[in-house]
Scaffold this motif. Structure first.
Motif, PDB file in Angstrom:
ATOM      1  N   HIS A   1      -4.899  32.706  37.650  1.00  0.00           N
ATOM      2  CA  HIS A   1      -5.251  31.362  38.118  1.00  0.00           C
ATOM      3  C   HIS A   1      -4.491  30.291  37.340  1.00  0.00           C
ATOM      4  O   HIS A   1      -3.932  29.354  37.935  1.00  0.00           O
ATOM      5  CB  HIS A   1      -6.754  31.136  37.975  1.00  0.00           C
ATOM      6  CG  HIS A   1      -7.201  29.783  38.428  1.00  0.00           C
ATOM      7  ND1 HIS A   1      -7.388  29.461  39.754  1.00  0.00           N
ATOM      8  CD2 HIS A   1      -7.490  28.654  37.720  1.00  0.00           C
ATOM      9  CE1 HIS A   1      -7.772  28.200  39.853  1.00  0.00           C
ATOM     10  NE2 HIS A   1      -7.842  27.687  38.627  1.00  0.00           N
TER      11      HIS A   1
ATOM     12  N   PRO B   1      -4.621  27.997  42.623  1.00  0.00           N
ATOM     13  CA  PRO B   1      -4.068  28.449  41.342  1.00  0.00           C
ATOM     14  C   PRO B   1      -2.867  27.596  40.963  1.00  0.00           C
ATOM     15  O   PRO B   1      -2.273  26.925  41.809  1.00  0.00           O
ATOM     16  CB  PRO B   1      -3.649  29.896  41.642  1.00  0.00           C
ATOM     17  CG  PRO B   1      -3.365  29.899  43.106  1.00  0.00           C
ATOM     18  CD  PRO B   1      -4.352  28.947  43.712  1.00  0.00           C
TER      19      PRO B   1
ATOM     20  N   TRP C   1      -0.156  34.121  40.753  1.00  0.00           N
ATOM     21  CA  TRP C   1      -1.515  34.605  40.992  1.00  0.00           C
ATOM     22  C   TRP C   1      -1.473  35.945  41.735  1.00  0.00           C
ATOM     23  O   TRP C   1      -2.173  36.889  41.348  1.00  0.00           O
ATOM     24  CB  TRP C   1      -2.306  33.583  41.808  1.00  0.00           C
ATOM     25  CG  TRP C   1      -3.702  34.034  42.131  1.00  0.00           C
ATOM     26  CD1 TRP C   1      -4.781  33.990  41.299  1.00  0.00           C
ATOM     27  CD2 TRP C   1      -4.162  34.621  43.353  1.00  0.00           C
ATOM     28  NE1 TRP C   1      -5.899  34.502  41.929  1.00  0.00           N
ATOM     29  CE2 TRP C   1      -5.540  34.894  43.193  1.00  0.00           C
ATOM     30  CE3 TRP C   1      -3.547  34.918  44.564  1.00  0.00           C
ATOM     31  CZ2 TRP C   1      -6.308  35.469  44.199  1.00  0.00           C
ATOM     32  CZ3 TRP C   1      -4.311  35.497  45.575  1.00  0.00           C
ATOM     33  CH2 TRP C   1      -5.670  35.763  45.391  1.00  0.00           C
TER      34      TRP C   1
END
Length: 215
Positions: free
Chosen positions: A78, A29, A35
């Protein structure tokens, strides 16, 4: 070995897709801390829904909405909300002055909890469909949105600049108000558009449970 009934296959398929997307979203990510913070509701919700599936299954509509909401969270986690490609496409297409993917996330923060709250109240409280249920569901969704803003505030105090990606304000001083307004619109929209479908699925689900108990 008996095959799964259609009513059980779909939740299992949604669970598989959600877990697969969760794994994919966690691969490289943009910001690991962001994340974790963004997908935390998925980490909390998945075990709860799995543990309660046997004694408190939900309607198909709600399972689908929960999976869609999880996907929105995972995409935002993400990329970070300010960097999601869909948001940039919307920004370019409609000449917005910022990436508005976070508005989608907060709309879903009202849209999906509205149906979840409605289902729990109809099954576990004396409330029945009507104006009071509509009002209470809307108020609870606003309370959830406000609590989420508190979490963002506390995270900012604790993390400082490292929490900027999680906040995703993009320089908008009214971002908190917009977030709560989007959640309000989501809660109202869900109840206006999905009430009849939800009521039908609830009646079918509760009827199936009564039949199973009688047998």
């Amino acid at each position: 070995m008996t095959s799964l009934r259609p009513s059980r296959r779909e939740p299992l398929a949604l669970l598989f897709v959600t877990v697969a997307c969760l794994v994919l979203s966690g691969m490289t990510p943009r910001d690991r801390l962001t994340w974790v913070l963004e997908v935390m509701p998925v980490f909390i919700g998945l075990p709860v829904f799995i543990a309660t599936y046997g004694r408190f299954p939900l309607t198909p509509l709600l399972y689908r909405l929960l999976a869609a909401h999880a996907l929105v969270l995972m995409v935002g986690g993400h990329y970070t909300y300010a960097q999601v490609p869909l948001g940039f496409w919307l920004q370019d297409s409609f000449d917005f002055n910022r990436n508005h993917y976070d508005r989608i996330g907060h709309f879903m923060q009202g849209f999906v909890p509205a149906i979840l709250t409605r289902e729990i109240l109809l099954r576990r409280s004396p409330l029945r469909p009507g104006k009071w249920l509509f009002f209470i569901v809307t108020a609870i969704c606003l309370a959830i949105s406000a609590c989420y803003e508190f979490i963002e505030w506390w995270t900012a105090l604790a993390g400082g600049e490292s929490a900027d990606a999680f906040l995703g304000t993009q320089g908008d001083v009214w971002d908190t108000q917009w977030d709560m307004f989007c959640a309000l619109i989501g809660a109202l929209t869900a109840q206006v558009l999905l009430t009849h479908l939800h009521d039908r699925q609830l009646a079918h689900l509760l009827g199936s449970e009564e039949t199973a108990r009688d047998n």
